[in-house]
Enzyme design. Structure first.
Site, PDB file in Angstrom:
ATOM      1  N   GLU A  47       0.827  -1.208   0.000  1.00  0.00           N
ATOM      2  CA  GLU A  47       0.000   0.000   0.000  1.00  0.00           C
ATOM      3  C   GLU A  47       0.866   1.265   0.000  1.00  0.00           C
ATOM      4  OE1 GLU A  47      -3.147   0.780  -0.428  1.00  0.00           O
ATOM      5  OE2 GLU A  47      -3.519  -1.321  -0.845  1.00  0.00           O
ATOM      6  N   TYR A  92       9.791   9.218  -4.168  1.00  0.00           N
ATOM      7  CA  TYR A  92       9.006   9.668  -3.012  1.00  0.00           C
ATOM      8  C   TYR A  92       9.546   9.025  -1.736  1.00  0.00           C
ATOM      9  CZ  TYR A  92       5.808  11.562  -6.466  1.00  0.00           C
ATOM     10  OH  TYR A  92       5.272  12.265  -7.516  1.00  0.00           O
ATOM     11  N   GLU A 192     -10.403  -2.922  -3.146  1.00  0.00           N
ATOM     12  CA  GLU A 192      -9.380  -3.375  -4.098  1.00  0.00           C
ATOM     13  C   GLU A 192      -9.942  -3.452  -5.508  1.00  0.00           C
ATOM     14  OE1 GLU A 192      -6.026  -6.435  -3.524  1.00  0.00           O
ATOM     15  OE2 GLU A 192      -7.725  -7.149  -2.375  1.00  0.00           O
ATOM     16  N   CYS A 212     -16.635  -3.116 -19.568  1.00  0.00           N
ATOM     17  CA  CYS A 212     -16.756  -2.850 -18.133  1.00  0.00           C
ATOM     18  C   CYS A 212     -17.866  -3.697 -17.509  1.00  0.00           C
ATOM     19  CB  CYS A 212     -17.038  -1.368 -17.929  1.00  0.00           C
ATOM     20  SG  CYS A 212     -17.227  -0.937 -16.199  1.00  0.00           S
TER      21      CYS A 212
HETATM   22  S1  SF4 Z   1     -18.814   2.100 -17.881  1.00  0.00           S
HETATM   23 FE1  SF4 Z   1     -17.004   3.169 -18.561  1.00  0.00          FE
HETATM   24  S2  SF4 Z   1     -16.980   5.083 -17.412  1.00  0.00           S
HETATM   25 FE2  SF4 Z   1     -18.405   3.701 -16.396  1.00  0.00          FE
HETATM   26  S3  SF4 Z   1     -17.215   2.685 -14.797  1.00  0.00           S
HETATM   27 FE3  SF4 Z   1     -17.151   1.375 -16.582  1.00  0.00          FE
HETATM   28  S4  SF4 Z   1     -15.309   1.975 -17.714  1.00  0.00           S
HETATM   29 FE4  SF4 Z   1     -15.771   3.592 -16.248  1.00  0.00          FE
END
Ligand code: SF4
Length: 400
Positions: A47, A92, A192, A212
């Site tokens: 982390e 850093y 996470e 996604c």
């Molecule tokens: S749909 Fe696109 S903008 Fe929305 S969380 Fe998923 S990747 Fe991100």
């Protein structure tokens, strides 16, 4: 095309988002070395490294550091110089100093028992609100939301948050939106997963919305032609440019080197003398002046050997590197923190990565690229150095 900015109030996150995100994470999570076991000390080190550094960049440093210091107790017993050397290149450096101090504190005051609450974690040096919440959820299973830069971006897109995510009020709003869907039995995993989605799929530019797993619940994806316009942030200030001169002074096969102040930018690391080129001053004059001012040594004839350029997170620098040789004989007296060292000894000291490149360039007799030497005494270093928390949530992915 960037859509017009509107005052759309953010909406709650769909309750289905959390299970979908967790299912995706369990199926696709990357096999990172700190996920191989459930060693809390290794998670802590990870982390710390992941603040300001992308996973791919952090991984080799994590492996080197935990190989050198495999347990909390071994780390606590090490000297500050050993710790900085093992951290060398990760950048850093305040992170390493704080981790070391915190390890000592845990061994000394808590008999090696790690904190279990957000408040206990925040008592340790270098542990801010994000890390305290992340570690508490990961190691103790407490139901708290931990939002770093990736999480902020994802949450802002899910809720179509149009406010400035640098503002504490907006971040609180995002945390509250996530708290409503946080699975209490898997809070650490959820945090996470959020970070992982932000780093691999919901990237700052060109998010992969069609792939996604939570697109169905994302307002930005449904309502904006370009979801990457979110999150909104205050305009970045232009990055200043600094010119500096560095002197590689040699005598009898040794170099004159100095240690930077222990606290602050690149704190405790060793480098060649040098400093900022003042307005109207030539780099050579600056080299002569800086050497005199910093070490008391009158410069012999200097020859230019390289111009090294480097970009830090908040300024860029060009270093004019000069080389000169003092006649054999009596060595000038040096103050504390300055030494004559052989190149082999210098290689064993903790030095900035770019100073390493300068040394490499000297050996090869050619100019090198990269920097790490002190760019000027008037300019403070990155905010993570020196122990101050960044105003923004911790970023993963900035160059170290
Ligand atoms: S749909 Fe696109 S903008 Fe929305 S969380 Fe998923 S990747 Fe991100």
């Amino acid at each position: 095309m960037r859509p017009a900015r509107t005052a759309v109030p953010p909406l709650p996150v769909s309750a289905q988002v959390a299970p979908a995100l967790l299912a995706w994470f369990r199926a696709h999570r990357r096999p990172l070395p700190w996920r191989a076991d459930r060693d809390p000390y290794r998670r802590w080190v990870a982390e710390v490294l992941l603040q300001q550094t992308r996973v791919a960049q952090a991984t080799p440093y994590f492996e080197r550091f935990t190989e050198r210091f495999p347990t909390l107790e071994v780390l606590a017993r090490a000297s500050p110089e050993e710790v900085l050397k093992a951290w060398q290149g990760a950048g850093y450096y305040a992170r390493a100093r704080h981790l070391h101090e915190a390890a000592r504190q845990v061994v000394r005051d808590r008999a090696g028992r790690l904190p279990t609450t957000v408040a206990e974690w925040e008592e340790l040096p270098g542990v801010g609100p994000y890390m305290a919440r992340a570690l508490t959820s990961l190691l103790s299973g407490s139901p708290v939301v931990a939002l770093e830069a990736n999480g902020v971006r994802v949450a802002a897109r899910w809720t179509r948050e149009e406010g400035d995510t640098d503002s504490a009020r907006v971040r609180r709003r995002l945390v509250e939106a996530l708290e409503r869907v946080l699975p209490a039995e898997a809070a650490g995993e959820f945090n996470e997963a959020l970070m992982e989605l932000g780093e691999t799929t919901c990237r700052p530019v060109a998010p992969s919305c069609p792939e996604c797993p939570v697109q169905f619940g994302c307002r930005a994806a449904h309502e904006l032609s370009d979801p990457s316009v979110l999150p909104r942030r205050s305009r970045a200030r232009p990055r200043p440019h600094v010119r500096a001169a560095v002197v590689v002074l040699e005598q009898d096969g040794r170099w004159l080197v100095q240690r930077r102040p222990r606290v602050g930018f690149l704190g405790g690391l060793w480098e060649f003398p040098g400093g900022k080129v003042e307005r109207g001053e030539s780099p050579r004059k600056a080299a002569v002046r800086e050497l005199r001012e910093e070490t008391g040594v009158r410069a012999p004839p200097l020859r230019p050997v390289a111009v090294v350029r480097h970009a830090y997170s908040h300024f860029s620098v060009e270093l004019h590197v000069f080389r000169g040789t003092l006649p054999a004989g009596r060595r000038p007296d040096l103050a504390e923190g300055r030494r004559w060292v052989t190149p082999a000894t210098f290689a064993r000291l903790p030095i900035p990565k770019a100073t390493e490149k300068i040394v490499h360039g000297l050996g090869a007799g050619t100019a090198s690229r990269g920097s790490g030497s002190r760019p000027g005494r008037t300019r403070p270093g990155p905010s993570a150095a020196g122990g101050r928390r960044p105003a923004r949530p911790p970023a993963r992915g900035r160059p170290a």
